[in-house]
Motif scaffolding. Structure first.
Motif, PDB file in Angstrom:
ATOM      1  N   ASP A 146      -4.678  21.079   5.010  1.00  0.00           N
ATOM      2  CA  ASP A 146      -4.841  19.809   4.411  1.00  0.00           C
ATOM      3  C   ASP A 146      -3.997  18.690   5.177  1.00  0.00           C
ATOM      4  OD1 ASP A 146      -6.792  20.238   2.607  1.00  0.00           O
ATOM      5  OD2 ASP A 146      -5.356  20.499   0.902  1.00  0.00           O
ATOM      6  N   LEU A 147      -4.376  17.883   5.868  1.00  0.00           N
ATOM      7  CA  LEU A 147      -3.514  16.939   6.730  1.00  0.00           C
ATOM      8  C   LEU A 147      -3.498  15.471   6.090  1.00  0.00           C
ATOM      9  CD1 LEU A 147      -4.732  17.812  10.436  1.00  0.00           C
ATOM     10  CD2 LEU A 147      -2.878  18.811   9.042  1.00  0.00           C
ATOM     11  N   TYR A 148      -2.328  15.003   5.948  1.00  0.00           N
ATOM     12  CA  TYR A 148      -1.985  13.652   5.365  1.00  0.00           C
ATOM     13  C   TYR A 148      -1.652  12.739   6.612  1.00  0.00           C
ATOM     14  CZ  TYR A 148      -2.225  15.886   0.839  1.00  0.00           C
ATOM     15  OH  TYR A 148      -2.442  16.543  -0.380  1.00  0.00           O
ATOM     16  N   PRO A 149      -2.903  11.936   7.139  1.00  0.00           N
ATOM     17  CA  PRO A 149      -2.472  11.430   8.286  1.00  0.00           C
ATOM     18  C   PRO A 149      -1.401  10.423   8.350  1.00  0.00           C
ATOM     19  CG  PRO A 149      -4.873  11.663   7.989  1.00  0.00           C
ATOM     20  CD  PRO A 149      -4.123  12.123   6.858  1.00  0.00           C
ATOM     21  N   VAL A 150      -0.777   9.883   9.207  1.00  0.00           N
ATOM     22  CA  VAL A 150       0.198   8.919   9.074  1.00  0.00           C
ATOM     23  C   VAL A 150       0.511   7.795  10.246  1.00  0.00           C
ATOM     24  CG1 VAL A 150       2.129  10.515   7.900  1.00  0.00           C
ATOM     25  CG2 VAL A 150       1.706  10.542  10.266  1.00  0.00           C
ATOM     26  N   LEU A 151       0.893   6.857   9.918  1.00  0.00           N
ATOM     27  CA  LEU A 151       1.393   5.960  10.966  1.00  0.00           C
ATOM     28  C   LEU A 151       2.761   5.536  10.945  1.00  0.00           C
ATOM     29  CD1 LEU A 151       0.357   3.257  12.598  1.00  0.00           C
ATOM     30  CD2 LEU A 151      -0.134   2.128  10.527  1.00  0.00           C
ATOM     31  N   TYR A 152       3.383   5.707  12.041  1.00  0.00           N
ATOM     32  CA  TYR A 152       4.756   5.255  12.014  1.00  0.00           C
ATOM     33  C   TYR A 152       5.130   3.956  12.725  1.00  0.00           C
ATOM     34  CZ  TYR A 152       5.362  10.373  11.545  1.00  0.00           C
ATOM     35  OH  TYR A 152       5.469  11.655  11.249  1.00  0.00           O
ATOM     36  N   LEU A 153       5.854   3.279  11.936  1.00  0.00           N
ATOM     37  CA  LEU A 153       6.193   1.784  12.272  1.00  0.00           C
ATOM     38  C   LEU A 153       7.815   1.783  12.613  1.00  0.00           C
ATOM     39  CD1 LEU A 153       4.273  -0.284   9.826  1.00  0.00           C
ATOM     40  CD2 LEU A 153       3.660   0.274  12.106  1.00  0.00           C
ATOM     41  N   ASP A 154       8.237   1.297  13.716  1.00  0.00           N
ATOM     42  CA  ASP A 154       9.575   1.181  14.244  1.00  0.00           C
ATOM     43  C   ASP A 154      10.271   0.237  13.158  1.00  0.00           C
ATOM     44  OD1 ASP A 154       9.079   2.774  16.505  1.00  0.00           O
ATOM     45  OD2 ASP A 154       8.885   1.096  17.706  1.00  0.00           O
ATOM     46  N   ASN A 155       9.840  -1.121  12.892  1.00  0.00           N
ATOM     47  CA  ASN A 155      10.520  -1.894  12.055  1.00  0.00           C
ATOM     48  C   ASN A 155       9.641  -2.849  11.132  1.00  0.00           C
ATOM     49  OD1 ASN A 155      10.191  -4.253  13.609  1.00  0.00           O
ATOM     50  ND2 ASN A 155      11.129  -2.768  15.110  1.00  0.00           N
ATOM     51  N   ILE A 156       9.845  -3.112  10.123  1.00  0.00           N
ATOM     52  CA  ILE A 156       9.158  -4.308   9.405  1.00  0.00           C
ATOM     53  C   ILE A 156       9.857  -5.218   8.697  1.00  0.00           C
ATOM     54  CG2 ILE A 156       7.210  -2.564   8.829  1.00  0.00           C
ATOM     55  CD1 ILE A 156       8.507  -2.352   6.259  1.00  0.00           C
ATOM     56  N   GLY A 157       9.428  -6.425   8.523  1.00  0.00           N
ATOM     57  CA  GLY A 157      10.021  -7.624   7.970  1.00  0.00           C
ATOM     58  C   GLY A 157       9.352  -7.778   6.531  1.00  0.00           C
ATOM     59  N   LEU A 158       9.940  -7.282   5.581  1.00  0.00           N
ATOM     60  CA  LEU A 158       9.425  -7.235   4.044  1.00  0.00           C
ATOM     61  C   LEU A 158       9.636  -8.293   3.342  1.00  0.00           C
ATOM     62  CD1 LEU A 158       7.749  -5.132   2.563  1.00  0.00           C
ATOM     63  CD2 LEU A 158       9.918  -4.461   1.466  1.00  0.00           C
ATOM     64  N   ARG A 159       8.689  -9.211   2.809  1.00  0.00           N
ATOM     65  CA  ARG A 159       8.712 -10.369   2.204  1.00  0.00           C
ATOM     66  C   ARG A 159       7.879 -10.461   0.877  1.00  0.00           C
ATOM     67  NH1 ARG A 159       5.288 -11.199   6.693  1.00  0.00           N
ATOM     68  NH2 ARG A 159       3.225 -11.700   5.852  1.00  0.00           N
ATOM     69  N   ALA A 160       8.274 -11.250   0.108  1.00  0.00           N
ATOM     70  CA  ALA A 160       7.571 -11.518  -1.118  1.00  0.00           C
ATOM     71  C   ALA A 160       6.122 -11.957  -0.958  1.00  0.00           C
ATOM     72  CB  ALA A 160       8.429 -12.248  -2.268  1.00  0.00           C
ATOM     73  N   ARG A 161       5.122 -11.596  -1.771  1.00  0.00           N
ATOM     74  CA  ARG A 161       3.826 -12.039  -1.426  1.00  0.00           C
ATOM     75  C   ARG A 161       3.789 -13.469  -2.074  1.00  0.00           C
ATOM     76  NH1 ARG A 161      -1.266  -9.428  -4.257  1.00  0.00           N
ATOM     77  NH2 ARG A 161      -0.489 -10.503  -6.144  1.00  0.00           N
ATOM     78  N   MET A 162       4.717 -13.898  -3.102  1.00  0.00           N
ATOM     79  CA  MET A 162       4.371 -14.992  -3.849  1.00  0.00           C
ATOM     80  C   MET A 162       5.871 -15.715  -3.745  1.00  0.00           C
ATOM     81  SD  MET A 162       1.878 -14.560  -6.873  1.00  0.00           S
ATOM     82  CE  MET A 162       2.198 -16.235  -7.481  1.00  0.00           C
ATOM     83  N   GLN A 163       6.235 -16.821  -3.088  1.00  0.00           N
ATOM     84  CA  GLN A 163       7.453 -17.475  -3.254  1.00  0.00           C
ATOM     85  C   GLN A 163       7.175 -19.203  -3.216  1.00  0.00           C
ATOM     86  OE1 GLN A 163       9.129 -15.411   0.242  1.00  0.00           O
ATOM     87  NE2 GLN A 163       9.358 -17.657   0.983  1.00  0.00           N
ATOM     88  N   ALA A 164       8.236 -19.899  -4.003  1.00  0.00           N
ATOM     89  CA  ALA A 164       7.760 -21.347  -4.033  1.00  0.00           C
ATOM     90  C   ALA A 164       9.172 -21.862  -4.384  1.00  0.00           C
ATOM     91  CB  ALA A 164       6.909 -21.577  -5.020  1.00  0.00           C
ATOM     92  N   ASP A 165       9.274 -23.062  -3.907  1.00  0.00           N
ATOM     93  CA  ASP A 165      10.540 -23.810  -4.143  1.00  0.00           C
ATOM     94  C   ASP A 165      10.405 -24.658  -5.350  1.00  0.00           C
ATOM     95  OD1 ASP A 165      12.107 -23.071  -1.887  1.00  0.00           O
ATOM     96  OD2 ASP A 165      10.860 -24.728  -0.554  1.00  0.00           O
ATOM     97  N   ALA A 166      11.387 -24.730  -6.205  1.00  0.00           N
ATOM     98  CA  ALA A 166      11.371 -25.691  -7.279  1.00  0.00           C
ATOM     99  C   ALA A 166      12.189 -26.959  -6.669  1.00  0.00           C
ATOM    100  CB  ALA A 166      12.311 -25.209  -8.392  1.00  0.00           C
TER     101      ALA A 166
END
Length: 377
Positions: free
Chosen positions: A41-61
């Motif tokens: 049973d193989l669980y295919p993978v994708l390797y990424l060197d780096n990512i920039g994680l951000r919030a899906r929702m953000q807003a200014d008050a």
């Protein structure tokens, strides 16, 4: 004759000795390690060197009025609810304008009441022929005009009261305060950002991925997981009020929301967007390295360890034991991999043995004695 006999006998012994040595060498087997080719049973993978994680929702008050920031009730990293009061802006002109609007409404109400009374009186008199119809109509027109003035005054008052409400800075959504732009005492104009809020329960990132890597995890439907470690967080976008942690085995549910261009276009690189379920709130907002995207739907496939595959002129090959226990070289075709094992679509069959030990100095055709192992070295 005796000398000739000795020489002939010596030659015979030498030839026989050489033949014996060759026979012994031919029957001698080199001891190697190997592994059977099996379905896994193989669980295919994708390797990424780096990512920039951000919030899906953000807003200014933002500030909805001009004025001075009198107070701020939140700090960076603090959790807030949508509509929650974040700060207060003071505009000295607002209370005065509200007071004037209230006065204007009171005057307009008094004028409207007077015209209403005049209309009622003229109607009674008109019924007794004490006033003319034109006088009655004129009083009705005056009442309608005063009613319009009253409505306008009330609207103006509502606008002034709204300005008073606009002095309150509230959260546009539920989430965490990630940036505090202003400080008490600062002057702000309408539209100026005061605080930034982000919802971290859903996060995302976009990455440029080699097409060959993308195809290792197709089809893209089904469940995926992101695996990483907090130590791989190299840069934070802000300092959290509460630091979270998780182990290297922690997996986060991931959805692939888009892949561009579509697969019908043959391109070397594709842009992929991933949506991450961070409902536990343990992932930070920033840059990560050494990311693994793992497909959670396994593929049953004939597989060998990735480590035994070598490249020759751009094609994959393995060293194997043939049916007569001799060292052989096999050209193969590969499918998906899980980082440890890789699918073999051509060139090997179930039960074949591939060599896992080093084979420097050995040549194909040499006799081998393979010590089978269950897993990777």
């Amino acid at each position: 004759m005796l000398s000739a006999a000795f020489i002939g006998y010596g030659t015979y012994l030498n030839a026989k000795s050489n033949s014996y040595i060759e026979t012994m060498l031919a029957s001698r087997a080199v001891s190697l390690s190997g592994i059977k080719v099996l379905y896994r049973d193989l669980y295919p993978v994708l390797y990424l060197d780096n990512i920039g994680l951000r919030a899906r929702m953000q807003a200014d008050a933002i500030a909805h009025t001009d004025g001075l920031i009198e107070e701020l009730y939140v700090a960076q990293g603090q959790e807030v609810k949508q509509g929650e009061l974040l700060g207060r802006i003071v505009n000295k002109d607002v209370p005065l304008s509200v007071s004037r609007a209230e006065t204007d409404v009171a005057k307009a109400e008094a004028a409207y009441l007077q015209t209403m009374s005049a209309v009622e009186r003229n109607r009674r008199l008109a019924a007794e022929d004490a006033v003319s119809v034109s006088e009655l109509e004129m009083s009705v027109s005056q009442m309608e005009a005063s009613k319009a003035e009253l409505d306008a005054a009330r609207i103006a008052k509502q606008q002034r009261e709204q300005q008073r409400s606009d002095q309150m800075v509230t959260a546009p959504l539920s989430g965490a305060v990630i940036v505090v732009y202003q400080q008490p005492g600062n002057f702000v104009a309408v539209g100026t950002p005061v605080v930034m809020i982000a919802d971290f329960s859903k996060m995302n990132f976009t990455a440029m991925v080699d097409d060959r890597k993308v195809k290792n995890i197709v089809p893209l439907e089904g469940k995926f997981s992101l695996l990483t470690d907090l130590t791989n967080l190299t840069e934070t976008a802000f300092d959290s009020a509460v630091k979270s942690s998780f182990s290297e085995d922690t997996a986060f549910d991931v959805e692939i929301s888009s892949v561009l261009p579509p697969f019908r276009e043959n391109v070397p690189v594709r842009t992929m967007t991933f949506e991450i379920d961070n409902s536990l709130g343990v992932m930070e907002f920033g840059m990560y390295t050494d990311i693994v995207i793992r497909k959670e739907t396994p593929k049953r496939a004939l597989a060998v360890p990735l480590a035994v595959v070598f490249d020759r002129d751009g094609d994959p090959w393995v060293h194997a034991r043939d049916a007569d226990s001799h060292l052989a070289v096999r050209g193969i075709r590969l499918g998906v991999h899980d980082g440890e094992y890789v699918e073999v679509t051509e060139g090997l069959e179930e039960g074949d043995v591939v060599i896992t030990s080093r084979i420097e100095g050995l040549e194909p055709g040499m006799r081998v004695d393979v010590n089978l192992r269950e897993g990777l070295l």
